[in-house]
Design a protein around this motif. Structure first.
Motif, PDB file in Angstrom:
ATOM      1  N   SER A  60     -75.263  -6.223 -68.744  1.00  0.00           N
ATOM      2  CA  SER A  60     -75.895  -6.621 -70.024  1.00  0.00           C
ATOM      3  C   SER A  60     -77.138  -5.772 -70.298  1.00  0.00           C
ATOM      4  O   SER A  60     -78.176  -6.287 -70.715  1.00  0.00           O
ATOM      5  CB  SER A  60     -76.296  -8.109 -70.009  1.00  0.00           C
ATOM      6  OG  SER A  60     -75.207  -8.937 -69.746  1.00  0.00           O
ATOM      7  N   THR A  65     -78.328  -8.113 -73.346  1.00  0.00           N
ATOM      8  CA  THR A  65     -77.379  -8.325 -74.444  1.00  0.00           C
ATOM      9  C   THR A  65     -76.605  -9.638 -74.254  1.00  0.00           C
ATOM     10  O   THR A  65     -75.379  -9.646 -74.129  1.00  0.00           O
ATOM     11  CB  THR A  65     -76.411  -7.138 -74.541  1.00  0.00           C
ATOM     12  OG1 THR A  65     -75.790  -6.967 -73.255  1.00  0.00           O
ATOM     13  CG2 THR A  65     -77.119  -5.869 -74.927  1.00  0.00           C
ATOM     14  N   ASN A  66     -77.347 -10.732 -74.250  1.00  0.00           N
ATOM     15  CA  ASN A  66     -76.731 -12.028 -73.952  1.00  0.00           C
ATOM     16  C   ASN A  66     -75.635 -12.423 -74.938  1.00  0.00           C
ATOM     17  O   ASN A  66     -74.641 -13.028 -74.560  1.00  0.00           O
ATOM     18  CB  ASN A  66     -77.807 -13.125 -73.906  1.00  0.00           C
ATOM     19  CG  ASN A  66     -78.677 -13.010 -72.669  1.00  0.00           C
ATOM     20  OD1 ASN A  66     -78.620 -12.006 -71.961  1.00  0.00           O
ATOM     21  ND2 ASN A  66     -79.479 -14.017 -72.392  1.00  0.00           N
ATOM     22  N   HIS A  69     -72.640  -7.133 -76.485  1.00  0.00           N
ATOM     23  CA  HIS A  69     -73.111  -5.863 -77.055  1.00  0.00           C
ATOM     24  C   HIS A  69     -72.748  -5.810 -78.534  1.00  0.00           C
ATOM     25  O   HIS A  69     -71.604  -6.084 -78.915  1.00  0.00           O
ATOM     26  CB  HIS A  69     -72.446  -4.681 -76.341  1.00  0.00           C
ATOM     27  CG  HIS A  69     -72.940  -4.483 -74.933  1.00  0.00           C
ATOM     28  ND1 HIS A  69     -74.162  -3.931 -74.649  1.00  0.00           N
ATOM     29  CD2 HIS A  69     -72.369  -4.768 -73.731  1.00  0.00           C
ATOM     30  CE1 HIS A  69     -74.325  -3.858 -73.329  1.00  0.00           C
ATOM     31  NE2 HIS A  69     -73.251  -4.369 -72.748  1.00  0.00           N
ATOM     32  N   CYS A  70     -73.726  -5.440 -79.335  1.00  0.00           N
ATOM     33  CA  CYS A  70     -73.496  -5.189 -80.769  1.00  0.00           C
ATOM     34  C   CYS A  70     -72.735  -6.320 -81.445  1.00  0.00           C
ATOM     35  O   CYS A  70     -71.746  -6.074 -82.163  1.00  0.00           O
ATOM     36  CB  CYS A  70     -72.744  -3.870 -80.961  1.00  0.00           C
ATOM     37  SG  CYS A  70     -73.628  -2.449 -80.330  1.00  0.00           S
ATOM     38  N   HIS A  71     -73.167  -7.555 -81.208  1.00  0.00           N
ATOM     39  CA  HIS A  71     -72.517  -8.678 -81.895  1.00  0.00           C
ATOM     40  C   HIS A  71     -72.568  -8.411 -83.409  1.00  0.00           C
ATOM     41  O   HIS A  71     -73.649  -8.108 -83.950  1.00  0.00           O
ATOM     42  CB  HIS A  71     -73.246  -9.979 -81.572  1.00  0.00           C
ATOM     43  CG  HIS A  71     -72.494 -11.196 -82.005  1.00  0.00           C
ATOM     44  ND1 HIS A  71     -72.281 -11.505 -83.340  1.00  0.00           N
ATOM     45  CD2 HIS A  71     -71.882 -12.174 -81.299  1.00  0.00           C
ATOM     46  CE1 HIS A  71     -71.580 -12.617 -83.424  1.00  0.00           C
ATOM     47  NE2 HIS A  71     -71.320 -13.041 -82.190  1.00  0.00           N
ATOM     48  N   SER A 286     -81.509  -9.666 -77.719  1.00  0.00           N
ATOM     49  CA  SER A 286     -80.163  -9.244 -77.330  1.00  0.00           C
ATOM     50  C   SER A 286     -79.929  -7.750 -77.561  1.00  0.00           C
ATOM     51  O   SER A 286     -78.837  -7.343 -77.965  1.00  0.00           O
ATOM     52  CB  SER A 286     -79.115 -10.078 -78.070  1.00  0.00           C
ATOM     53  OG  SER A 286     -78.414 -10.862 -77.136  1.00  0.00           O
ATOM     54  N   GLY A 287     -80.944  -6.952 -77.350  1.00  0.00           N
ATOM     55  CA  GLY A 287     -80.809  -5.502 -77.511  1.00  0.00           C
ATOM     56  C   GLY A 287     -81.834  -4.949 -78.481  1.00  0.00           C
ATOM     57  O   GLY A 287     -82.150  -3.766 -78.444  1.00  0.00           O
ATOM     58  N   PRO A 416     -72.640 -10.024 -70.278  1.00  0.00           N
ATOM     59  CA  PRO A 416     -72.982 -10.737 -71.506  1.00  0.00           C
ATOM     60  C   PRO A 416     -72.344 -12.130 -71.486  1.00  0.00           C
ATOM     61  O   PRO A 416     -71.259 -12.327 -70.907  1.00  0.00           O
ATOM     62  CB  PRO A 416     -72.374  -9.859 -72.603  1.00  0.00           C
ATOM     63  CG  PRO A 416     -72.372  -8.472 -72.008  1.00  0.00           C
ATOM     64  CD  PRO A 416     -72.068  -8.689 -70.550  1.00  0.00           C
TER      65      PRO A 416
END
Ligand SMILES: Cc1ncc(COP(=O)(O)O)c(C=O)c1O
Length: 438
Positions: A60, A65-66, A69-71, A286-287, A416
């Protein structure tokens, strides 16, 4: 046989190799050891490198990036916010108000104020300053193995020698005490029978080291960088009792453990802890770089106008990200997924421990587990060289892992929180295969 992950080149692949070469010529090479892969893009738990290889990710980033990634909802929120306004420093923007309201709504009621910053270290610096200002004292109790960041107050509270080497003297007033690393108990005691003698020892440590100016305690919810070391049940309530009975402030560093990582939104919920200050980072954006201090209003209220600022803290893009992350966490019930998938992953890792002589300890909860590698189970001699080899073997077979630990011998199992059962099983199959190749 992998169906989700696919690695078609030896690692590093040709494009990765060329980039590593260019990079080494222009940027200082002072980051830690990682699999030889140059990330290109990522989605959910999958990372694709510049050579087109696809990996399942157990890192993560570094527990960042809980929401995956790239939600897509996070990306959309960031795109919309950045098209409107990128930075306005301390002038108010609407996303900042919304993010603060949302953050307070997911915290326990006693934490009724927050303040946005950009990094975890910044929150620790802020919390230490607040403890000192509020108490009028300067000594801070912290723990062996603790990692709170690389800025000065954070470094000084830290209990790992590595990040401090060559920078001394660190800040005066740091009183470091043993953390319950039960696999390697500093008192050589057994958790079943010790009655938490490490808490009783705090009085000895304070008697020997304090000049009578104790301000507070800072502690991680579990030791992250030291190797995902979780205290036994009951330790935190005893610590809280101890510090309250001495009138000390309590800062819980949840930079790493918050936003669903342990299976609760905040790790403090497991034992109903009531810290005065909570440091929040990593997963909150988250990023997207974002962090926050959450606090009792009365405690953070010691800071008057102009006494805290941060150039990037509370910027509209970061705050839009915080709002999107909280919405996603709630809607997709990611803490529940962390608990469910974490339990199945831990069960399989414990089975592997029975079969693999190098697995000394498997520990953790939710989707944050540490697998400690040893050369010999009896002597518990740490195996950092095997750990490094395992990182490469796993990557070559389609799994990205990283290491932490006082001895650099603990594998981080921290995908994640959106990981599915199928992805968990495939990644565990790859991990087991990599172990068999050691
Ligand atoms: C528990 C904890 N606190 C603080 C930090 C520092 O955060 P940052 O690197 O964002 O400054 C970290 C980073 O790994 C951490 O794990």
């Amino acid at each position: 046989m992998s169906t989700i992950a696919r690695v078609n080149t030896p690692l590093p692949g040709p494009r990765s190799k060329a980039l590593f070469h260019r990079w080494a010529r222009v940027e200082a090479q002072c980051t830690g050891y990682q699999a030889p892969v140059v990330w290109d893009r990522a989605s959910g738990v999958l990372v694709t490198d510049v050579d087109g290889n696809t990996f399942i990710d157990w890192t993560s980033g570094v527990l960042v990036t809980n929401v995956g990634h790239c939600h897509p909802d996070l990306v959309k929120a960031v795109q919309a916010a950045s098209a409107k306004l990128l930075n306005n420093y301390e002038c108010l923007n609407e996303p900042r108000v919304e993010a603060a309201e949302k953050l307070i709504s997911v915290l326990p009621p006693h934490l009724d104020k927050c303040f946005f910053l950009s990094t975890g270290s910044e929150t620790v610096e802020g919390a230490v300053r607040i403890m000192k200002r509020h108490s009028g004292r300067f000594e801070i109790v912290s723990f062996y193995g603790g990692f709170h960041g690389r800025t000065y107050a954070a470094l000084s509270a830290g209990g790992l020698a590595g990040p401090k080497k060559g920078y001394g003297p660190t800040l005066p007033g740091a009183i470091r005490v043993p953390f319950p690393y039960c696999y390697r108990c500093p008192f050589r005691a057994q958790p079943e029978t010790c009655d938490l003698l490490c808490i009783d020892y705090l009085d000895d440590a304070v008697r020997a080291n304090s000049t009578g100016s104790l301000a507070g305690v800072i502690v991680e919810a579990y030791l992250g960088a030291a190797g995902f070391i979780f205290p036994p049940a009951g330790w935190f309530p005893r610590l809280e009792q101890w510090l309250r009975s001495r009138g000390l402030l309590f800062t819980l560093d949840e930079v790493q453990s918050s936003f669903g990582r342990t299976g609760k939104f905040f790790a403090l919920e497991w034992e109903n802890l009531t810290p005065d200050l909570v440091c929040i980072g990593k997963g909150i954006g988250s990023g997207v770089p974002a962090s926050a201090i959450a606090a009792r209003g009365e405690v953070i209220g010691v800071l008057g106008p102009g006494e805290m600022s941060s150039t990037m803290g509370g910027n509209p893009v970061a705050c839009a990200a915080v709002c999107a992350v909280i919405d996603i966490m709630r809607r997709e019930k990611l803490e529940e997924n962390a608990l469910r998938i974490g339990a199945l992953m831990k069960a399989r890792l414990l089975e592997m421990k029975d079969r693999c002589p190098y697995l000394g300890d498997v520990r953790g909860m939710g989707l944050v587990m540490g697998v400690e590698l040893v050369k010999d189970r009896k002597t518990k001699e740490p195996a950092p060289d095997l750990t490094r080899k395992l990182i490469d073997l796993a990557a070559q077979n389609g799994l990205l892992i990283g290491s932490v630990g006082i001895f650099g011998s603990v594998i981080r199992v921290a995908p994640p929180l959106v990981i599915t059962e199928a992805e968990a099983h495939e990644s565990l199959d790859i991990f087991e295969k990599a172990l068999s190749l050691l």
